[in-house]
Design a protein around this motif. Structure first.
Motif, PDB file in Angstrom:
ATOM      1  N   GLN A  51      18.015  -6.412 -21.020  1.00  0.00           N
ATOM      2  CA  GLN A  51      17.770  -7.367 -20.038  1.00  0.00           C
ATOM      3  C   GLN A  51      19.071  -8.286 -20.693  1.00  0.00           C
ATOM      4  O   GLN A  51      18.817  -9.533 -20.570  1.00  0.00           O
ATOM      5  N   PHE A  79      11.462  -0.055 -16.798  1.00  0.00           N
ATOM      6  CA  PHE A  79      10.641  -0.333 -17.149  1.00  0.00           C
ATOM      7  C   PHE A  79      10.921   0.425 -18.798  1.00  0.00           C
ATOM      8  O   PHE A  79      11.091   1.723 -18.073  1.00  0.00           O
ATOM      9  N   PRO A  84       4.002   0.077 -18.551  1.00  0.00           N
ATOM     10  CA  PRO A  84       3.749  -1.339 -18.883  1.00  0.00           C
ATOM     11  C   PRO A  84       2.158  -1.364 -19.540  1.00  0.00           C
ATOM     12  O   PRO A  84       1.566  -0.681 -18.742  1.00  0.00           O
ATOM     13  N   GLN A  85       1.820  -2.179 -20.548  1.00  0.00           N
ATOM     14  CA  GLN A  85       1.012  -2.072 -21.458  1.00  0.00           C
ATOM     15  C   GLN A  85       0.104  -2.841 -20.506  1.00  0.00           C
ATOM     16  O   GLN A  85      -0.118  -3.840 -19.713  1.00  0.00           O
ATOM     17  N   VAL A 104       1.602  -7.117 -13.972  1.00  0.00           N
ATOM     18  CA  VAL A 104       2.849  -6.935 -15.073  1.00  0.00           C
ATOM     19  C   VAL A 104       3.045  -7.903 -14.489  1.00  0.00           C
ATOM     20  O   VAL A 104       2.829  -8.554 -13.446  1.00  0.00           O
ATOM     21  N   SER A 118      12.614  -6.016 -14.190  1.00  0.00           N
ATOM     22  CA  SER A 118      12.193  -5.744 -15.193  1.00  0.00           C
ATOM     23  C   SER A 118      10.690  -5.949 -15.271  1.00  0.00           C
ATOM     24  O   SER A 118      10.074  -6.837 -15.025  1.00  0.00           O
ATOM     25  N   THR A 120       6.682  -5.706 -17.273  1.00  0.00           N
ATOM     26  CA  THR A 120       6.169  -5.141 -18.557  1.00  0.00           C
ATOM     27  C   THR A 120       4.853  -6.097 -18.340  1.00  0.00           C
ATOM     28  O   THR A 120       4.859  -6.205 -17.154  1.00  0.00           O
ATOM     29  N   GLY A 121       4.087  -5.659 -19.357  1.00  0.00           N
ATOM     30  CA  GLY A 121       2.673  -6.081 -19.425  1.00  0.00           C
ATOM     31  C   GLY A 121       2.520  -7.462 -18.795  1.00  0.00           C
ATOM     32  O   GLY A 121       3.226  -8.008 -18.343  1.00  0.00           O
ATOM     33  N   GLY A 124       2.786 -12.422 -19.769  1.00  0.00           N
ATOM     34  CA  GLY A 124       4.011 -12.842 -20.134  1.00  0.00           C
ATOM     35  C   GLY A 124       4.712 -13.661 -19.370  1.00  0.00           C
ATOM     36  O   GLY A 124       4.258 -14.314 -18.373  1.00  0.00           O
TER      37      GLY A 124
END
Length: 290
Positions: A51, A79, A84-85, A104, A118, A120-121, A124
């Protein structure tokens, strides 16, 4: 993926806007727009994302349609390998996961002329959004989320993101049992998508078509060689300032390849030239009770 679109419920209008066999990013190519599109199946990649660049998440989150009208969005390699988590993924036997299990954190970084998206979990720093997965031909073709509110409350995600389109389609469906929305990523729609969708919905009569974005909407000749455009799609809920009901729309930004990027990275995209249609397409999501 190959264009996620549903065929023909709405005409596009201008903007005044686990782990599967996922395709890998291509090796570097020259800067001419050329014949590379066939190497890119969709917007997912198994390599860890980078990123770099200026963080433009706030710009995209505050007004996604305006940002899309002024910047080239890039949803390739969104990802790391797998999901993603905390995100549940659909499969051939269970094509839908609940929207609560698809949340996400979305970020955008400006690099080499692209706003790289992008995810992620959840929880965030960034935009809380729903993630719409992709299953390739042979793995189900249909991947969706269900239970998205018709009118999200404050604090609930108001954006759905998925990978880039080069032959696939994205469909919005009204679930008449729960009076909620479902969204579906339909792989390789350009081959026999209309009939496939008809068969899929025949087995789920509670789902009614509410809008689609298909290759017919986004694949247009561009440049000297007439290379077909792809698209970066997202789905967004716009809330008017006068407290009237808001509306979901499928948004698709047309693009073409500038070059193949670097191994494990993203291809670089650019705004198409010589287009005879708007750069950003919008398809209103219109639930149907009958």
């Amino acid at each position: 993926m190959k264009g996620l679109k549903l065929g023909g419920f709405k005409s596009p209008s201008s903007l005044s806007g686990t782990k599967t066999d996922l395709p890998r990013a291509p090796s570097p190519t020259s800067s001419k727009p050329s014949s590379q599109p066939k190497l890119f199946k969709d917007g997912f990649d198994t390599q860890p994302p980078r990123q770099p660049g200026k963080d433009v998440t706030t710009s995209f989150g505050s007004n996604p349609l305006a940002h899309a009208g002024q910047n080239t969005l890039n949803a390739y390699n969104m990802f790391p390998g797998g999901a993603p988590q905390g995100v549940a993924l659909p499969n051939a036997n269970k094509p839908f996961v609940h929207a609560n299990d698809s949340v996400v954190t979305l970020n955008a970084h400006q690099h080499q002329g692209n706003s790289n998206l992008s995810v992620t979990g959840a929880g965030g720093q960034g935009i809380q959004a729903h993630y719409l997965h992709y299953l390739s031909t042979g793995q189900g073709k249909f991947a969706g989320i269900e239970g998205v509110p018709l009118h999200p409350r404050p604090g609930q995600p108001n954006t759905v993101v998925t990978g880039a389109l080069n032959g696939c389609a994205v469909h919005a469906l009204h679930d008449t049992k729960t009076n909620t929305l479902s969204f579906l990523h339909h792989a390789d729609y350009s081959k026999n998508g209309a009939n496939e969708l008809k068969d899929f919905l025949a087995q789920r009569p509670h789902l009614r078509p509410a809008g689609s974005f298909t290759p017919g909407d986004y694949s247009h000749p561009t440049g000297r060689h007439g290379t077909p455009t792809g698209a970066t799609p997202f789905i967004h809920y716009t809330q008017p300032t006068n407290n009237s009901p808001g509306q979901w729309s499928i948004v698709g930004q047309l693009n073409t390849f500038k070059n193949g990027g670097t191994p494990g990275g993203r291809p670089e995209l650019m705004r198409p030239t010589d287009l005879t249609v708007p750069f950003v397409q919008t398809i209103p999501v219109e639930p149907r009770l009958a």
